[in-house]
Design an enzyme around this catalytic site. Structure first.
Site, short mmCIF file in Angstrom:
data_model
loop_
_atom_site.label_atom_id
_atom_site.label_comp_id
_atom_site.label_asym_id
_atom_site.label_seq_id
_atom_site.Cartn_x
_atom_site.Cartn_y
_atom_site.Cartn_z
N HIS A 1 41.04 -6.10 -3.66
CA HIS A 1 42.50 -6.01 -3.61
C HIS A 1 42.97 -5.44 -4.94
CE1 HIS A 1 46.53 -8.49 -3.48
NE2 HIS A 1 46.73 -7.19 -3.41
N ASP B 1 40.21 -9.75 -6.71
CA ASP B 1 41.53 -9.31 -7.17
C ASP B 1 41.41 -8.50 -8.45
OD1 ASP B 1 43.43 -10.50 -5.28
OD2 ASP B 1 42.60 -12.42 -5.97
N HIS C 1 36.95 -11.98 -1.60
CA HIS C 1 38.16 -11.26 -2.02
C HIS C 1 38.16 -11.12 -3.54
CE1 HIS C 1 42.39 -10.05 -1.38
NE2 HIS C 1 42.67 -10.73 -2.49
N MET D 1 43.38 -6.57 -11.28
CA MET D 1 44.73 -6.49 -11.87
C MET D 1 44.65 -5.75 -13.19
SD MET D 1 46.09 -10.35 -11.20
CE MET D 1 45.81 -11.21 -9.66
N MET E 1 51.50 -9.72 1.48
CA MET E 1 51.46 -10.70 0.39
C MET E 1 52.42 -11.84 0.73
SD MET E 1 49.27 -9.69 -1.89
CE MET E 1 49.59 -11.05 -3.01
N MET F 1 45.50 -4.45 -7.45
CA MET F 1 46.88 -4.58 -7.92
C MET F 1 46.98 -3.77 -9.20
SD MET F 1 47.26 -8.60 -7.01
CE MET F 1 45.47 -8.77 -6.86
N SER G 1 39.05 -16.10 -2.54
CA SER G 1 39.42 -15.24 -3.67
C SER G 1 38.76 -15.75 -4.94
CB SER G 1 40.94 -15.25 -3.85
OG SER G 1 41.25 -14.65 -5.09
N ASP H 1 47.75 -13.12 2.05
CA ASP H 1 47.18 -13.45 0.74
C ASP H 1 48.25 -14.10 -0.12
OD1 ASP H 1 45.74 -13.57 -1.61
OD2 ASP H 1 45.72 -11.40 -1.95
O1 LIG Z 1 46.18 -11.50 -4.81
C1 LIG Z 1 46.27 -12.62 -5.27
C2 LIG Z 1 47.32 -12.94 -6.28
O2 LIG Z 1 48.05 -11.82 -6.57
C3 LIG Z 1 45.26 -13.68 -4.88
O3 LIG Z 1 44.35 -13.14 -3.95
C4 LIG Z 1 45.88 -14.95 -4.31
O4 LIG Z 1 46.90 -15.43 -5.09
C5 LIG Z 1 44.82 -16.01 -4.05
O5 LIG Z 1 45.07 -17.22 -4.68
P1 LIG Z 1 45.74 -18.51 -3.97
O6 LIG Z 1 45.08 -18.66 -2.62
O7 LIG Z 1 45.44 -19.62 -4.91
O8 LIG Z 1 47.22 -18.21 -3.83
FE LIG Z 2 44.52 -10.89 -3.58
#
Ligand SMILES: O=C(CO)[C@H](O)[C@H](O)COP(=O)(O)O
Ligand SMILES: [Fe+2]
Length: 227
Positions: A63, A32, A30, A34, A134, A65, A7, A172
């Site tokens: 991903h 993210d 990956h 947001m 999640m 969000m 990520s 994740d």
């Molecule tokens: O979607 C996510 C947070 O909302 C990230 O992909 C996820 O938290 C990755 O970070 P880590 O592996 O450090 O937890």
């Molecule tokens: Fe994510």
């Protein structure tokens, strides 16, 4: 074989192209997205996805969000994402959205927050290429893995087997050398790892080590017999 998706949330955002190169050998990158509404954090949008798609050969696993994924998700396919994940909690018409993502040429994926059960969506699973469970509350990297999600991973793997689906099962949040084996034993086969990859001196080696650990745990897991 297990897939490891680093990520970039945990990477240096001022050097994204180099950070993508640092995880050569990863299955997907990956990304993210947001929006400060669905989650209390703001990251990036389609212009950055377009640039990343040009900068790396690793396919992008976006991903989202965000609120209103029905409106925005198709634009991430056009920006170059190979897989687009929307949250079911935010989607107005998840079946229509999954079909639109597929029709535009990407893999369609749906995410469940920790408090969202999988059972109401059993009949939707054939519409998806991947389900994301999640294992932290979405919004931030570096949070502690939620062990209480393991039964949901197990139940989802049973549903996938019951219907004979090709669906990938992604986890994740908080996935690391100390938690990945439990996820793999429970039935996950795609692993997102942010801090456990980019928080190390050698991110590519971290990807290889996580994959080996997951493969070994999957090899001894009951769900994977004949997988
Ligand atoms: O979607 C996510 C947070 O909302 C990230 O992909 C996820 O938290 C990755 O970070 P880590 O592996 O450090 O937890
Ligand atoms: Fe994510």
């Amino acid at each position: 074989m297990a897939q490891i998706n680093p990520s970039i949330l945990s990477a240096d955002f001022s050097r994204l192209a180099e950070e993508a190169k640092a995880v050569e050998g990863a299955d997907w990158l990956h990304v993210d997205v947001m929006d400060n509404h669905f989650v209390p954090n703001l990251t990036l949008g389609t212009p950055v996805v377009e640039s990343l798609a040009r900068a790396t050969d690793i396919p992008l696993d976006c991903h989202l969000m965000i609120e209103e994924p029905d409106r925005w998700a198709p634009q991430y396919v056009e920006a170059g994402a190979g897989s687009v994940t929307f949250h079911v909690e935010a989607a107005a018409a998840p079946v229509r959205l999954a079909r639109e993502i597929r029709a535009k040429g990407a893999r369609a994926s749906m995410a469940l927050k920790p408090a969202t059960p999988v059972e109401p969506y059993e009949d939707l699973l054939p519409e998806l290429d991947m389900l994301l469970i999640m294992t932290v509350e979405p919004g931030f990297g570096g949070q502690a893995f939620l062990d209480i999600m393991l039964p949901k991973i197990r139940r989802t793997r049973e549903l996938i087997a019951k219907h004979g689906l090709e669906l990938w099962l992604q986890v994740d949040g908080g996935v690391s050398a100390t938690t990945i084996e439990r996820c793999a034993e429970a039935g996950a086969d795609v692993f997102v790892a942010g801090s456990a990859v980019y928080g190390t001196d050698d991110p590519a080696a971290a990807v290889r080590m996580l994959r080996n650990q997951a493969d070994e745990a999957t090899g001894s897991a009951a769900w994977a017999c004949g997988h």
